[in-house]
Enzyme design. Structure first.
Site, PDB file in Angstrom:
ATOM      1  N   ASP A  20       5.888  -5.929  -5.097  1.00  0.00           N
ATOM      2  CA  ASP A  20       6.248  -5.265  -6.343  1.00  0.00           C
ATOM      3  C   ASP A  20       5.164  -4.265  -6.751  1.00  0.00           C
ATOM      4  O   ASP A  20       3.977  -4.479  -6.504  1.00  0.00           O
ATOM      5  CB  ASP A  20       6.422  -6.325  -7.445  1.00  0.00           C
ATOM      6  N   GLU A  67       8.039  -1.910  -3.156  1.00  0.00           N
ATOM      7  CA  GLU A  67       8.725  -1.254  -4.258  1.00  0.00           C
ATOM      8  C   GLU A  67       7.852  -0.084  -4.679  1.00  0.00           C
ATOM      9  O   GLU A  67       6.684  -0.283  -5.048  1.00  0.00           O
ATOM     10  CB  GLU A  67       8.928  -2.191  -5.440  1.00  0.00           C
TER      11      GLU A  67
END
Length: 545
Positions: free
Chosen positions: A269, A299
């Protein structure tokens, strides 16, 4: 007979005395000794059993949960340790199926399904999720990506602000339950990836209380983007005495979940905020040393090939394309051909240098975005049949375009609950497939996923656009292998015009072709086929020779 059990806490810059307190000492302090390695150490004689404990920094009398605790009682604010046969253990789970079935050999074989455990079932637990694995297996899913499973906030929460990195979210179950979930997935030939937040932590993470400046930035990492700060940010630049504390800690987390929970991949993330390719390369290299074919995905918003190998640090990057198709759906009079080509093949416009389909995990929706059905309803006011026709059209593109496809839980049967805040309860409505439109969409996903898994052409790096007609809003592309497999996708983007005996020129191969979805075979001449195309119709053809 009691055994000597070591307790240690890494705190090289703490000059104050640190003590161990626990149920085994009636919560009286047990002094710890600081060694040259920066650890405070003490050994305690313990019988087999489970004990509560934490560390206390003197003077301020600040109590700290062990940052390496594999189980935590959030309400009592204590670490838990389990001793069996004189040794510290995580649990007593015995793996049953982990090596009994071969997992997908190549990352390019994956069809990923993103799951938020809390909303996946009514109970919101690992155990109840196991009961849905046969459904996912029948659907054709061979990789489940779990949203964060580390202990975060209490209650219903997405988990993107971690308190305790080595302890699983207690509302989902215990460590044994997560292991059984992974074990049952592997038994069905499914990989398990987890979503990991290594950019920041919760403000109550024990590391912040031990020595915040040792592991974290003391100020904002990116002061020009204050809205992208979600908690204390790990400082991967900081080094003391040859040690990079944040590198060391997160490396231990990755090692633990691969070795203890047998996970098969990580979605990292907020890598844009991490902003350190060296540490991400280290994490990727460590993962692959521990497990072959481990899949690492970033991400990064907006998606960029700079995050992907061979020049970037990780295998792939998330590529969300939902807004692109919605924009095209809103344009009823013209095909935005160049935009659609770049959506179907992100290499097309030359702006990005992706080399393999594993560089892109492609999706219409995820936990962070509205579902496609909401875009259609809220922005375009399409409901019922109009919406489901577009959902089917989008499904064909997702499962035949360039990249590794990912489905957000429930999208395959038209889940319609709207994304809200991270703590909003939005349980999947498992009764929806009982409705005819939802069941028809689910059948299409089953057909397309099954075909994608069997088709080397769709798993290849080859894609070419061979036909377009801007005014008629028709686009066609071919996927192929060097061994001769051919798959053609024909898309009628028009929501108004349907065509009878429409000639598709420059067809890649004459011969017999199977209409995959409608199930009949056509004979294609050198001039190309004449096919019927209803409005918003997507067709898939497979060459049969």
């Amino acid at each position: 007979m009691p055994s000597s059990i070591e307790f240690k806490l890494f705190a090289p810059n703490v000059s104050k005395q640190i003590s161990l307190i626990g149920s085994f000492s009636a919560w009286n302090k047990v002094s710890m000794t600081k060694h040259d390695d920066g650890y405070f150490h003490v050994n305690v004689d313990l019988d087999d059993g489970e004990y509560e404990y934490k560390y206390r920094i003197e003077d301020g009398e600040q109590d700290i949960i062990d940052p390496y605790a594999t189980r935590v009682d959030i309400k009592r604010q204590v670490s838990l340790i389990r001793i069996q046969n004189g040794k510290r253990i995580v649990d007593t789970y015995e793996w049953k199926y982990d090596d009994s079935k071969e997992l997908p050999v190549e990352n390019r074989d994956l069809v990923i399904y993103e799951v938020f455990v809390a909303d996946f079932t009514e109970e919101g637990t690992f155990q109840s999720a196991i009961n849905k694995l046969d459904y996912l297996s029948t659907l054709g899913i061979n990789c489940i990506q779990l949203m964060p499973v580390f202990e975060a906030d209490e209650g219903h929460d997405w988990g993107y602000v971690t308190r305790h990195f080595f302890s699983v979210q207690s509302s989902y179950g215990r460590s044994e339950d997560l292991k059984q979930f992974v074990d049952e997935c592997h038994q069905r030939g499914m990989r398990v990836m987890i979503d990991c937040v290594f950019n920041h932590s919760h403000g109550e993470c024990p590391l912040t209380k031990i020595d915040r400046g040792f592991w974290y930035y003391t100020g904002l990492h990116h002061p020009d983007h204050p809205n992208e700060v979600w908690g204390p940010e790990f400082n991967y630049e900081h080094e003391e005495n040859g040690i990079k504390p944040a590198w060391l800690f997160i490396s231990d987390v990755i090692r633990f979940y691969i070795q203890e929970y047998h996970i098969d991949g990580i979605r990292f993330d907020a890598t844009k905020q991490i902003d350190n390719h060296d540490v991400l390369r280290h994490f990727d290299r460590l993962s692959k040393e521990l497990k072959q074919n481990f899949y690492t995905v970033a991400e990064y918003v907006p998606a960029t090939s700079k995050m992907c190998k061979p020049n970037g640090p990780l295998d792939g990057v998330w590529v969300g394309v939902g807004p692109n198709i919605v924009e095209q759906f809103s344009n009823v009079n013209q095909l935005e051909a160049e935009k659609m080509k770049s959506m179907i093949d992100p290499r097309y416009d030359g702006k990005e240098s992706y080399e393999k389909i594993t560089n892109c995990v492609t999706f219409w929706a995820c936990h962070d975005n509205y579902r496609l059905i909401h875009w259609l309803a809220d922005k375009l006011k399409y409901f019922d049949r109009q919406a489901f026709n577009r959902l089917k059209f989008a499904a064909v593109i997702l499962l035949t375009c360039w990249g590794v496809p990912m489905i957000f839980m429930g999208d395959e049967f038209g889940e319609s609950k709207k994304k809200e805040e991270t703590k909003t309860v939005l349980k999947l409505d498992w009764s929806l497939p009982n409705n005819r439109p939802n069941h028809s969409l689910l059948d299409l996903y089953c057909c397309l996923i099954g075909f994608r898994k069997s088709s080397n052409a769709l798993k290849s790096d080859n894609l070419s656009f061979f036909y377009e007609h801007i005014d008629n809003q028709i686009l066609a592309y071919v996927r192929w292998t060097n061994e001769g497999e051919r798959v053609v996708v024909v898309l009628n983007f028009s929501s108004i015009n349907c065509y009878r005996k429409y000639r598709i020129e420059h067809w890649p191969q004459a011969g017999k072709w199977l209409d995959l979805i409608d199930g009949f075979t056509i004979d294609v001449s050198e001039q190309g086929p004449e096919i019927d195309l209803n409005e918003l119709k997507a067709k898939v053809f497979v060459w049969k020779g």
